[in-house]
Design a protein around this motif. Sequence first.
Motif, PDB file in Angstrom:
ATOM      1  N   MET A   1      15.427   6.492  31.282  1.00 35.46           N
ATOM      2  CA  MET A   1      16.212   5.618  30.459  1.00 35.46           C
ATOM      3  C   MET A   1      16.593   4.387  31.282  1.00 35.46           C
ATOM      4  N   PHE A   2      16.475   3.217  30.668  1.00 37.90           N
ATOM      5  CA  PHE A   2      16.773   1.956  31.346  1.00 37.90           C
ATOM      6  C   PHE A   2      18.126   1.423  30.887  1.00 37.90           C
ATOM      7  N   ILE A   3      19.001   1.161  31.827  1.00 39.91           N
ATOM      8  CA  ILE A   3      20.313   0.588  31.507  1.00 39.91           C
ATOM      9  C   ILE A   3      20.302  -0.853  31.961  1.00 39.91           C
ATOM     10  N   ARG A   4      20.543  -1.745  31.017  1.00 40.00           N
ATOM     11  CA  ARG A   4      20.540  -3.175  31.331  1.00 40.00           C
ATOM     12  C   ARG A   4      21.924  -3.573  31.840  1.00 40.00           C
ATOM     13  N   ARG A   5      21.946  -4.173  32.999  1.00 44.70           N
ATOM     14  CA  ARG A   5      23.201  -4.620  33.580  1.00 44.70           C
ATOM     15  C   ARG A   5      23.208  -6.138  33.647  1.00 44.70           C
ATOM     16  N   PRO A   6      24.347  -6.747  33.366  1.00 43.70           N
ATOM     17  CA  PRO A   6      24.413  -8.207  33.459  1.00 43.70           C
ATOM     18  C   PRO A   6      24.264  -8.659  34.912  1.00 43.70           C
ATOM     19  N   LYS A   7      23.693  -9.827  35.100  1.00 45.84           N
ATOM     20  CA  LYS A   7      23.497 -10.358  36.448  1.00 45.84           C
ATOM     21  C   LYS A   7      24.809 -10.848  37.038  1.00 45.84           C
ATOM     22  N   GLN A   8      25.736 -11.269  36.173  1.00 45.57           N
ATOM     23  CA  GLN A   8      27.025 -11.733  36.633  1.00 45.57           C
ATOM     24  C   GLN A   8      27.952 -10.532  36.830  1.00 45.57           C
ATOM     25  N   PRO A   9      29.004 -10.710  37.628  1.00 42.30           N
ATOM     26  CA  PRO A   9      29.936  -9.588  37.833  1.00 42.30           C
ATOM     27  C   PRO A   9      30.692  -9.250  36.557  1.00 42.30           C
ATOM     28  N   HIS A  10      31.162  -8.022  36.478  1.00 45.39           N
ATOM     29  CA  HIS A  10      31.932  -7.576  35.305  1.00 45.39           C
ATOM     30  C   HIS A  10      33.367  -8.083  35.367  1.00 45.39           C
ATOM     31  N   SER A  11      33.873  -8.274  36.579  1.00 42.51           N
ATOM     32  CA  SER A  11      35.228  -8.812  36.739  1.00 42.51           C
ATOM     33  C   SER A  11      35.280  -9.683  37.983  1.00 42.51           C
ATOM     34  N   VAL A  12      36.190 -10.638  37.966  1.00 43.48           N
ATOM     35  CA  VAL A  12      36.390 -11.528  39.109  1.00 43.48           C
ATOM     36  C   VAL A  12      37.889 -11.657  39.359  1.00 43.48           C
ATOM     37  N   THR A  13      38.225 -11.982  40.594  1.00 42.56           N
ATOM     38  CA  THR A  13      39.610 -12.241  40.946  1.00 42.56           C
ATOM     39  C   THR A  13      39.817 -13.743  40.957  1.00 42.56           C
ATOM     40  N   LEU A  14      40.776 -14.205  40.176  1.00 43.27           N
ATOM     41  CA  LEU A  14      41.065 -15.631  40.079  1.00 43.27           C
ATOM     42  C   LEU A  14      41.906 -16.071  41.272  1.00 43.27           C
ATOM     43  N   PRO A  15      41.959 -17.374  41.555  1.00 43.56           N
ATOM     44  CA  PRO A  15      42.726 -17.853  42.710  1.00 43.56           C
ATOM     45  C   PRO A  15      44.197 -17.439  42.716  1.00 43.56           C
ATOM     46  N   ASP A  16      44.774 -17.233  41.529  1.00 46.61           N
ATOM     47  CA  ASP A  16      46.180 -16.825  41.486  1.00 46.61           C
ATOM     48  C   ASP A  16      46.365 -15.312  41.622  1.00 46.61           C
ATOM     49  N   GLY A  17      45.273 -14.574  41.853  1.00 46.46           N
ATOM     50  CA  GLY A  17      45.341 -13.137  42.076  1.00 46.46           C
ATOM     51  C   GLY A  17      45.098 -12.279  40.852  1.00 46.46           C
ATOM     52  N   ARG A  18      45.042 -12.879  39.667  1.00 41.95           N
ATOM     53  CA  ARG A  18      44.783 -12.110  38.444  1.00 41.95           C
ATOM     54  C   ARG A  18      43.319 -11.698  38.379  1.00 41.95           C
ATOM     55  N   GLN A  19      43.051 -10.599  37.701  1.00 39.84           N
ATOM     56  CA  GLN A  19      41.693 -10.144  37.443  1.00 39.84           C
ATOM     57  C   GLN A  19      41.258 -10.646  36.069  1.00 39.84           C
ATOM     58  N   MET A  20      40.027 -11.135  35.972  1.00 39.98           N
ATOM     59  CA  MET A  20      39.485 -11.549  34.678  1.00 39.98           C
ATOM     60  C   MET A  20      38.184 -10.790  34.461  1.00 39.98           C
ATOM     61  N   THR A  21      38.063 -10.156  33.297  1.00 39.75           N
ATOM     62  CA  THR A  21      36.857  -9.405  32.966  1.00 39.75           C
ATOM     63  C   THR A  21      36.167 -10.054  31.776  1.00 39.75           C
ATOM     64  N   ARG A  22      34.992  -9.577  31.465  1.00 38.42           N
ATOM     65  CA  ARG A  22      34.261 -10.100  30.310  1.00 38.42           C
ATOM     66  C   ARG A  22      35.003  -9.815  29.004  1.00 38.42           C
ATOM     67  N   GLU A  23      35.831  -8.783  28.975  1.00 38.63           N
ATOM     68  CA  GLU A  23      36.617  -8.479  27.791  1.00 38.63           C
ATOM     69  C   GLU A  23      37.704  -9.521  27.547  1.00 38.63           C
ATOM     70  N   ASP A  24      38.071 -10.273  28.579  1.00 39.59           N
ATOM     71  CA  ASP A  24      39.083 -11.323  28.431  1.00 39.59           C
ATOM     72  C   ASP A  24      38.523 -12.590  27.790  1.00 39.59           C
ATOM     73  N   LEU A  25      37.202 -12.674  27.687  1.00 43.23           N
ATOM     74  CA  LEU A  25      36.576 -13.838  27.061  1.00 43.23           C
ATOM     75  C   LEU A  25      36.674 -13.719  25.538  1.00 43.23           C
ATOM     76  N   PRO A  26      36.688 -14.850  24.843  1.00 41.93           N
ATOM     77  CA  PRO A  26      36.753 -14.779  23.373  1.00 41.93           C
ATOM     78  C   PRO A  26      35.502 -14.146  22.763  1.00 41.93           C
ATOM     79  N   SER A  27      35.642 -13.700  21.545  1.00 43.33           N
ATOM     80  CA  SER A  27      34.525 -13.113  20.807  1.00 43.33           C
ATOM     81  C   SER A  27      33.444 -14.172  20.573  1.00 43.33           C
ATOM     82  N   PRO A  28      32.169 -13.793  20.598  1.00 45.80           N
ATOM     83  CA  PRO A  28      31.095 -14.763  20.353  1.00 45.80           C
ATOM     84  C   PRO A  28      31.141 -15.414  18.971  1.00 45.80           C
ATOM     85  N   ASN A  29      31.758 -14.777  18.001  1.00 42.84           N
ATOM     86  CA  ASN A  29      31.839 -15.368  16.667  1.00 42.84           C
ATOM     87  C   ASN A  29      33.215 -15.973  16.403  1.00 42.84           C
ATOM     88  N   THR A  30      33.823 -16.543  17.427  1.00 47.66           N
ATOM     89  CA  THR A  30      35.113 -17.219  17.295  1.00 47.66           C
ATOM     90  C   THR A  30      34.939 -18.485  16.476  1.00 47.66           C
TER      91      THR A  30
END
Length: 90
Positions: A1-30
Amino acid sequence: MFIRRPKQPHSVTLPDGRQMTREDLPSPNTRRWVASRKASVVIGVQSGLLTLEEALETYSLTEEEYASWVYGVSAHGVSGLKTTQIQRFR
């Protein structure tokens, strides 16, 4: 079974120390783009959470529109993205 993984990271640490994940991004049909959603897309691209091309395609944006968001955030912060403030900041 092949699992496709995104090339970009799933989460990043912002300069102010907060974590941002892909779930924090708006919906594609906004449909309603408020300042905070615009800012999260800009921060996501700048932090490497998603590529510019991916953001343009996912959210059906033009390069010019995205560039205006970047300018608004860099020059005036999140309030620079509010549609009621555009005339004031020009």
